[in-house]
Design a protein around this motif. Sequence first.
Motif, PDB file in Angstrom:
ATOM      1  N   ILE A  88       0.831  -1.214   0.000  1.00 18.12           N
ATOM      2  CA  ILE A  88       0.000   0.000   0.000  1.00 18.12           C
ATOM      3  C   ILE A  88       0.863   1.262   0.000  1.00 18.12           C
ATOM      4  O   ILE A  88       0.704   2.150  -0.846  1.00 18.12           O
ATOM      5  CB  ILE A  88      -0.966   0.024   1.215  1.00 18.12           C
ATOM      6  CG1 ILE A  88      -1.877  -1.209   1.195  1.00 18.12           C
ATOM      7  CG2 ILE A  88      -1.790   1.301   1.218  1.00 18.12           C
ATOM      8  CD1 ILE A  88      -2.781  -1.297  -0.016  1.00 18.12           C
ATOM      9  N   CYS A  89       1.786   1.354   0.958  1.00 21.74           N
ATOM     10  CA  CYS A  89       2.582   2.590   1.084  1.00 21.74           C
ATOM     11  C   CYS A  89       4.047   2.434   0.676  1.00 21.74           C
ATOM     12  O   CYS A  89       4.768   3.417   0.573  1.00 21.74           O
ATOM     13  CB  CYS A  89       2.513   3.114   2.523  1.00 21.74           C
ATOM     14  SG  CYS A  89       3.245   2.002   3.742  1.00 21.74           S
ATOM     15  N   HIS A  95      -0.468  -0.392   7.990  1.00 25.45           N
ATOM     16  CA  HIS A  95      -1.272  -1.299   7.174  1.00 25.45           C
ATOM     17  C   HIS A  95      -1.034  -2.750   7.594  1.00 25.45           C
ATOM     18  O   HIS A  95       0.097  -3.141   7.906  1.00 25.45           O
ATOM     19  CB  HIS A  95      -0.922  -1.114   5.690  1.00 25.45           C
ATOM     20  CG  HIS A  95      -1.116   0.289   5.210  1.00 25.45           C
ATOM     21  ND1 HIS A  95      -0.072   1.114   4.863  1.00 25.45           N
ATOM     22  CD2 HIS A  95      -2.252   1.027   5.056  1.00 25.45           C
ATOM     23  CE1 HIS A  95      -0.536   2.289   4.486  1.00 25.45           C
ATOM     24  NE2 HIS A  95      -1.860   2.269   4.596  1.00 25.45           N
ATOM     25  N   GLU A 102      -8.162  -4.608   3.441  1.00 26.89           N
ATOM     26  CA  GLU A 102      -8.300  -3.746   2.267  1.00 26.89           C
ATOM     27  C   GLU A 102      -8.241  -2.278   2.686  1.00 26.89           C
ATOM     28  O   GLU A 102      -8.808  -1.884   3.712  1.00 26.89           O
ATOM     29  CB  GLU A 102      -9.611  -4.032   1.543  1.00 26.89           C
ATOM     30  CG  GLU A 102      -9.639  -5.385   0.853  1.00 26.89           C
ATOM     31  CD  GLU A 102     -10.846  -5.546  -0.048  1.00 26.89           C
ATOM     32  OE1 GLU A 102     -11.660  -4.587  -0.126  1.00 26.89           O
ATOM     33  OE2 GLU A 102     -10.990  -6.620  -0.669  1.00 26.89           O
ATOM     34  N   TYR A 103      -7.552  -1.490   1.866  1.00 26.40           N
ATOM     35  CA  TYR A 103      -7.433  -0.045   2.090  1.00 26.40           C
ATOM     36  C   TYR A 103      -7.732   0.645   0.761  1.00 26.40           C
ATOM     37  O   TYR A 103      -6.954   0.505  -0.204  1.00 26.40           O
ATOM     38  CB  TYR A 103      -6.027   0.316   2.568  1.00 26.40           C
ATOM     39  CG  TYR A 103      -5.658  -0.324   3.902  1.00 26.40           C
ATOM     40  CD1 TYR A 103      -5.910   0.323   5.104  1.00 26.40           C
ATOM     41  CD2 TYR A 103      -5.074  -1.586   3.935  1.00 26.40           C
ATOM     42  CE1 TYR A 103      -5.575  -0.265   6.324  1.00 26.40           C
ATOM     43  CE2 TYR A 103      -4.740  -2.185   5.143  1.00 26.40           C
ATOM     44  CZ  TYR A 103      -4.988  -1.519   6.330  1.00 26.40           C
ATOM     45  OH  TYR A 103      -4.656  -2.110   7.528  1.00 26.40           O
ATOM     46  N   GLY A 104      -8.862   1.372   0.728  1.00 26.27           N
ATOM     47  CA  GLY A 104      -9.260   2.059  -0.507  1.00 26.27           C
ATOM     48  C   GLY A 104      -9.523   1.105  -1.639  1.00 26.27           C
ATOM     49  O   GLY A 104      -9.252   1.419  -2.806  1.00 26.27           O
ATOM     50  N   GLY A 105     -10.064  -0.075  -1.327  1.00 24.25           N
ATOM     51  CA  GLY A 105     -10.382  -1.049  -2.370  1.00 24.25           C
ATOM     52  C   GLY A 105      -9.212  -1.922  -2.779  1.00 24.25           C
ATOM     53  O   GLY A 105      -9.349  -2.770  -3.669  1.00 24.25           O
ATOM     54  N   LYS A 106      -8.057  -1.734  -2.142  1.00 20.35           N
ATOM     55  CA  LYS A 106      -6.876  -2.534  -2.473  1.00 20.35           C
ATOM     56  C   LYS A 106      -6.496  -3.412  -1.291  1.00 20.35           C
ATOM     57  O   LYS A 106      -6.430  -2.933  -0.153  1.00 20.35           O
ATOM     58  CB  LYS A 106      -5.700  -1.630  -2.842  1.00 20.35           C
ATOM     59  CG  LYS A 106      -5.893  -0.843  -4.125  1.00 20.35           C
ATOM     60  CD  LYS A 106      -4.648  -0.013  -4.437  1.00 20.35           C
ATOM     61  CE  LYS A 106      -4.822   0.787  -5.715  1.00 20.35           C
ATOM     62  NZ  LYS A 106      -3.609   1.603  -6.023  1.00 20.35           N
TER      63      LYS A 106
END
Length: 211
Positions: free
Chosen positions: A35-36, A47, A52-56
């Motif tokens: 993610i980052c 994370h 899932e974060y923002g759909g990912k």
Amino acid sequence: MIKSENTMPFITEIDAGIKKEVSVSCSMKKRICSICGADKNSEYCSHTAGKEYGGKKCFVILDEARDAYEFSFVDVPAQPEAGVEKSFFENERECDMNKLLQNIEKGKGFSVSDSEAVEISKYFSSLKEDAEVGKKYKNSLVKELVKLCSKAIPDMDLEIFEGVARVMTAKELIAFKNAFSNSEKSNIIPAPQLKPAEKSKRKADFSQFKI
């Protein structure tokens, strides 16, 4: 694994594909967050893998393996594709002969692929052939130089001269050969019998005969 009567049934199941799913225990230098992009081994990351974060979906990328401790056969591996393969084909690397030779000259340890090993073998075989041709050519130069020396310097001990010639480089032998050849040519060129006498640069003085 040692091949023995006790291990053969297990090895047979591996060969047959019955035992194939594995779980590997290893040490990684980096664990990158998808993610980052943070390295979880050296910096904080909020994370969590699997969420899932923002759909990912977040997952961790294992990068730069440092060590492999062991692998175990399991029913359901965490990585679905982790298992024993029947065969493995390494992507052939393009053989960079110059780089390999530099590593050899520097005394560095390095690994080579099968194709690189074949190319190295061919390269050294070619060097051996060239060395044999060069050796024969150098021997012919030595013999020719000794022959020229015997004509140019009759009093020379040819055995000693040949010993000196054999430690010369090919470049030095050619230089001596050219020198002896030019000297021999200049000594054997006879003057033409009908060559006109050289005229005196000083003009004759006939003033006493003038009236």
